[in-house]
Motif scaffolding. Structure first.
Motif, PDB file in Angstrom:
ATOM      1  N   LYS A  84       9.719 -44.241 -52.937  1.00 47.82           N
ATOM      2  CA  LYS A  84      11.170 -43.954 -53.721  1.00 47.82           C
ATOM      3  C   LYS A  84      12.215 -44.248 -52.676  1.00 47.82           C
ATOM      4  O   LYS A  84      12.168 -43.684 -51.565  1.00 47.82           O
ATOM      5  CB  LYS A  84      10.973 -42.630 -54.259  1.00 47.82           C
ATOM      6  CG  LYS A  84      12.309 -42.135 -54.766  1.00 47.82           C
ATOM      7  CD  LYS A  84      12.265 -40.697 -55.339  1.00 47.82           C
ATOM      8  CE  LYS A  84      13.391 -40.373 -56.115  1.00 47.82           C
ATOM      9  NZ  LYS A  84      13.777 -38.811 -56.154  1.00 47.82           N
ATOM     10  N   ASN A  85      13.170 -44.553 -53.361  1.00 43.98           N
ATOM     11  CA  ASN A  85      14.520 -44.949 -52.398  1.00 43.98           C
ATOM     12  C   ASN A  85      15.142 -43.360 -52.463  1.00 43.98           C
ATOM     13  O   ASN A  85      15.816 -43.099 -53.526  1.00 43.98           O
ATOM     14  CB  ASN A  85      15.302 -45.996 -52.797  1.00 43.98           C
ATOM     15  CG  ASN A  85      16.548 -46.510 -51.942  1.00 43.98           C
ATOM     16  OD1 ASN A  85      16.804 -45.637 -50.984  1.00 43.98           O
ATOM     17  ND2 ASN A  85      16.843 -47.783 -51.861  1.00 43.98           N
ATOM     18  N   ILE A  86      15.571 -43.235 -51.284  1.00 43.75           N
ATOM     19  CA  ILE A  86      16.472 -41.759 -51.312  1.00 43.75           C
ATOM     20  C   ILE A  86      17.863 -42.019 -51.131  1.00 43.75           C
ATOM     21  O   ILE A  86      18.701 -40.833 -51.160  1.00 43.75           O
ATOM     22  CB  ILE A  86      15.774 -40.697 -50.084  1.00 43.75           C
ATOM     23  CG1 ILE A  86      15.872 -41.411 -48.806  1.00 43.75           C
ATOM     24  CG2 ILE A  86      14.382 -40.522 -50.351  1.00 43.75           C
ATOM     25  CD1 ILE A  86      15.709 -40.564 -47.635  1.00 43.75           C
ATOM     26  N   TRP A  87      18.319 -43.079 -50.767  1.00 41.39           N
ATOM     27  CA  TRP A  87      19.665 -43.324 -50.817  1.00 41.39           C
ATOM     28  C   TRP A  87      20.381 -43.323 -52.214  1.00 41.39           C
ATOM     29  O   TRP A  87      19.789 -43.599 -53.062  1.00 41.39           O
ATOM     30  CB  TRP A  87      20.041 -44.853 -50.226  1.00 41.39           C
ATOM     31  CG  TRP A  87      21.639 -45.096 -50.185  1.00 41.39           C
ATOM     32  CD1 TRP A  87      22.085 -45.929 -51.093  1.00 41.39           C
ATOM     33  CD2 TRP A  87      22.459 -44.563 -49.471  1.00 41.39           C
ATOM     34  NE1 TRP A  87      23.263 -46.085 -50.648  1.00 41.39           N
ATOM     35  CE2 TRP A  87      23.579 -45.324 -49.808  1.00 41.39           C
ATOM     36  CE3 TRP A  87      22.379 -43.717 -48.212  1.00 41.39           C
ATOM     37  CZ2 TRP A  87      24.900 -45.038 -49.027  1.00 41.39           C
ATOM     38  CZ3 TRP A  87      23.711 -43.610 -47.632  1.00 41.39           C
ATOM     39  CH2 TRP A  87      24.663 -44.030 -47.937  1.00 41.39           C
ATOM     40  N   ASN A  88      21.505 -42.500 -52.170  1.00 36.89           N
ATOM     41  CA  ASN A  88      22.306 -42.449 -53.435  1.00 36.89           C
ATOM     42  C   ASN A  88      23.215 -43.526 -53.766  1.00 36.89           C
ATOM     43  O   ASN A  88      24.429 -43.321 -52.925  1.00 36.89           O
ATOM     44  CB  ASN A  88      22.950 -41.078 -53.466  1.00 36.89           C
ATOM     45  CG  ASN A  88      23.651 -40.822 -54.761  1.00 36.89           C
ATOM     46  OD1 ASN A  88      23.720 -41.857 -55.693  1.00 36.89           O
ATOM     47  ND2 ASN A  88      24.543 -39.842 -54.856  1.00 36.89           N
ATOM     48  N   PHE A  89      23.002 -44.625 -54.375  1.00 39.23           N
ATOM     49  CA  PHE A  89      23.864 -45.755 -54.346  1.00 39.23           C
ATOM     50  C   PHE A  89      24.972 -45.270 -55.012  1.00 39.23           C
ATOM     51  O   PHE A  89      26.182 -46.238 -54.846  1.00 39.23           O
ATOM     52  CB  PHE A  89      23.178 -46.869 -55.107  1.00 39.23           C
ATOM     53  CG  PHE A  89      22.009 -47.447 -54.333  1.00 39.23           C
ATOM     54  CD1 PHE A  89      22.322 -48.471 -53.334  1.00 39.23           C
ATOM     55  CD2 PHE A  89      20.746 -47.075 -54.265  1.00 39.23           C
ATOM     56  CE1 PHE A  89      21.488 -49.223 -52.639  1.00 39.23           C
ATOM     57  CE2 PHE A  89      19.673 -47.802 -53.605  1.00 39.23           C
ATOM     58  CZ  PHE A  89      20.053 -48.805 -52.574  1.00 39.23           C
ATOM     59  N   THR A  90      25.128 -44.143 -55.804  1.00 37.62           N
ATOM     60  CA  THR A  90      26.672 -44.098 -56.507  1.00 37.62           C
ATOM     61  C   THR A  90      27.427 -43.151 -55.598  1.00 37.62           C
ATOM     62  O   THR A  90      28.614 -42.991 -56.007  1.00 37.62           O
ATOM     63  CB  THR A  90      26.200 -43.305 -57.876  1.00 37.62           C
ATOM     64  OG1 THR A  90      25.770 -41.945 -57.470  1.00 37.62           O
ATOM     65  CG2 THR A  90      25.577 -44.139 -58.693  1.00 37.62           C
ATOM     66  N   SER A  91      26.894 -42.777 -54.244  1.00 39.48           N
ATOM     67  CA  SER A  91      27.958 -41.919 -53.330  1.00 39.48           C
ATOM     68  C   SER A  91      28.986 -42.908 -52.724  1.00 39.48           C
ATOM     69  O   SER A  91      29.993 -42.494 -52.199  1.00 39.48           O
ATOM     70  CB  SER A  91      26.738 -41.217 -52.500  1.00 39.48           C
ATOM     71  OG  SER A  91      26.367 -42.337 -51.435  1.00 39.48           O
ATOM     72  N   TRP A  92      28.806 -44.126 -52.569  1.00 35.27           N
ATOM     73  CA  TRP A  92      29.410 -45.146 -52.073  1.00 35.27           C
ATOM     74  C   TRP A  92      29.275 -46.556 -52.537  1.00 35.27           C
ATOM     75  O   TRP A  92      27.990 -47.022 -52.528  1.00 35.27           O
ATOM     76  CB  TRP A  92      29.696 -45.126 -50.563  1.00 35.27           C
ATOM     77  CG  TRP A  92      30.450 -46.002 -49.884  1.00 35.27           C
ATOM     78  CD1 TRP A  92      31.840 -45.605 -49.728  1.00 35.27           C
ATOM     79  CD2 TRP A  92      30.358 -47.267 -49.405  1.00 35.27           C
ATOM     80  NE1 TRP A  92      32.587 -46.634 -48.936  1.00 35.27           N
ATOM     81  CE2 TRP A  92      31.538 -47.795 -48.876  1.00 35.27           C
ATOM     82  CE3 TRP A  92      29.140 -48.118 -49.192  1.00 35.27           C
ATOM     83  CZ2 TRP A  92      31.584 -49.046 -48.341  1.00 35.27           C
ATOM     84  CZ3 TRP A  92      29.261 -49.279 -48.526  1.00 35.27           C
ATOM     85  CH2 TRP A  92      30.761 -49.905 -48.087  1.00 35.27           C
TER      86      TRP A  92
ATOM     87  N   ALA B 261      19.894 -54.464 -55.415  1.00 31.22           N
ATOM     88  CA  ALA B 261      21.085 -54.038 -54.790  1.00 31.22           C
ATOM     89  C   ALA B 261      22.289 -54.134 -55.649  1.00 31.22           C
ATOM     90  O   ALA B 261      22.941 -53.221 -56.152  1.00 31.22           O
ATOM     91  CB  ALA B 261      21.224 -54.747 -53.623  1.00 31.22           C
TER      92      ALA B 261
ATOM     93  N   ALA C  25      21.885 -51.412 -58.391  1.00 30.88           N
ATOM     94  CA  ALA C  25      22.189 -50.188 -57.896  1.00 30.88           C
ATOM     95  C   ALA C  25      23.799 -50.035 -57.546  1.00 30.88           C
ATOM     96  O   ALA C  25      24.433 -49.077 -57.712  1.00 30.88           O
ATOM     97  CB  ALA C  25      21.492 -49.988 -56.355  1.00 30.88           C
ATOM     98  N   TYR C  26      24.379 -51.182 -57.141  1.00 27.38           N
ATOM     99  CA  TYR C  26      25.667 -51.207 -56.803  1.00 27.38           C
ATOM    100  C   TYR C  26      26.656 -51.374 -58.138  1.00 27.38           C
ATOM    101  O   TYR C  26      27.710 -50.933 -57.879  1.00 27.38           O
ATOM    102  CB  TYR C  26      26.066 -51.907 -55.532  1.00 27.38           C
ATOM    103  CG  TYR C  26      25.682 -51.386 -54.164  1.00 27.38           C
ATOM    104  CD1 TYR C  26      25.987 -50.095 -53.917  1.00 27.38           C
ATOM    105  CD2 TYR C  26      25.068 -52.030 -53.426  1.00 27.38           C
ATOM    106  CE1 TYR C  26      25.480 -49.441 -52.594  1.00 27.38           C
ATOM    107  CE2 TYR C  26      24.517 -51.643 -52.051  1.00 27.38           C
ATOM    108  CZ  TYR C  26      24.896 -50.366 -51.796  1.00 27.38           C
ATOM    109  OH  TYR C  26      24.321 -49.738 -50.468  1.00 27.38           O
TER     110      TYR C  26
END
Length: 133
Positions: free
Chosen positions: A2-10, A47, A50-51
């Motif tokens: 699981k990817n823990i990076w929050n892609f909506t944060s930036w 990506a 996500a982005y």
């Protein structure tokens, strides 16, 4: 995993990726190209999901080798056909001294950064700025 990076944060306007520079996709390793292409394309697609569609991807080739430029161009073509904004980022032509095992030194890194700024600015329509600022 699981990817823990929050892609909506930036959400970036542009993403630069240089994947394959040290992978030697020529000679006896050419059989790796289909897996390289599929994995790299999956990375770009993930990506982009996500982005979001506004993010532009710059996929580089060079400076250590240009043997993977054709696969990078294939990935860009596939990404563009899917509606993903992707452009070739040319990192070829920068001297990589033998004393550094053909890896760029500080001078070449500086030259590549200046070249990257110019290439990204031209595609994105940004006003020209420099790393000297």
């Amino acid at each position: 995993a699981k990817n823990i990076w929050n892609f909506t944060s930036w959400i970036p306007d542009a993403v630069v990726i240089n994947l394959g520079s040290n992978d030697g996709l020529t000679g006896s390793r050419e059989e790796l190209i289909p897996a390289y292409n599929a994995t790299y394309l999956d990375l770009v697609k993930s990506a982009a999901v996500a982005y979001g569609e506004q993010t532009h991807f710059f996929l580089a080739c060079g400076p250590d080798s240009d043997s993977y430029c054709d696969p990078v161009r294939w990935i860009i073509g596939q990404a563009n056909a899917m509606g993903i904004k992707a452009t070739f980022l040319d990192h070829r032509g920068f001297a990589c001294p033998d004393r550094c095992c053909r890896h760029p030194g500080a001078d070449q890194d500086w030259q590549m950064s200046e070249s990257t700024i110019k290439q990204v600015n031209a595609v994105m329509g940004w006003s020209v700025w420099s790393i000297y600022m």
